[in-house]
Design a protein around this motif. Structure first.
Motif, PDB file in Angstrom:
ATOM      1  N   GLU A  36       0.859  -1.177   0.000  1.00 30.56           N
ATOM      2  CA  GLU A  36       0.000   0.000   0.000  1.00 30.56           C
ATOM      3  C   GLU A  36       0.897   1.229   0.000  1.00 30.56           C
ATOM      4  O   GLU A  36       1.639   1.463   0.949  1.00 30.56           O
ATOM      5  N   MET A  38       1.614   5.006   0.462  1.00 30.69           N
ATOM      6  CA  MET A  38       1.043   6.060   1.288  1.00 30.69           C
ATOM      7  C   MET A  38       1.277   7.413   0.610  1.00 30.69           C
ATOM      8  O   MET A  38       2.184   7.559  -0.208  1.00 30.69           O
ATOM      9  N   GLU A  39       0.475   8.402   0.966  1.00 31.88           N
ATOM     10  CA  GLU A  39       0.566   9.723   0.350  1.00 31.88           C
ATOM     11  C   GLU A  39       1.921  10.393   0.548  1.00 31.88           C
ATOM     12  O   GLU A  39       2.361  11.174  -0.291  1.00 31.88           O
ATOM     13  N   ASP A  40       2.590  10.091   1.657  1.00 29.43           N
ATOM     14  CA  ASP A  40       3.873  10.736   1.946  1.00 29.43           C
ATOM     15  C   ASP A  40       5.060  10.042   1.271  1.00 29.43           C
ATOM     16  O   ASP A  40       6.210  10.376   1.515  1.00 29.43           O
TER      17      ASP A  40
END
Length: 50
Positions: A36, A38-40
């Motif tokens: 997955e 992540m946005e960061d």
């Protein structure tokens, strides 16, 4: 550490980036995994012990 898991257990790791060098090693050893992003820019990886 993965070798110590019981069949059906999942190990989750949170890495600062997608650990692409890890994936071939998991595949060689027969550990299915899910990733997955992540946005960061970090990534969560769930590794299953069959």
């Amino acid at each position: 550490m993965l070798e110590q898991l019981e069949a059906g257990e999942v190990q989750e790791i949170h890495n600062d980036r997608m650990p692409i060098c890890l994936f071939p090693k998991l595949e060689e050893r027969g550990f299915p995994y899910e990733t997955e992003a992540m946005e960061d820019g970090s990534a969560k990886v769930r590794i299953l012990k069959k």
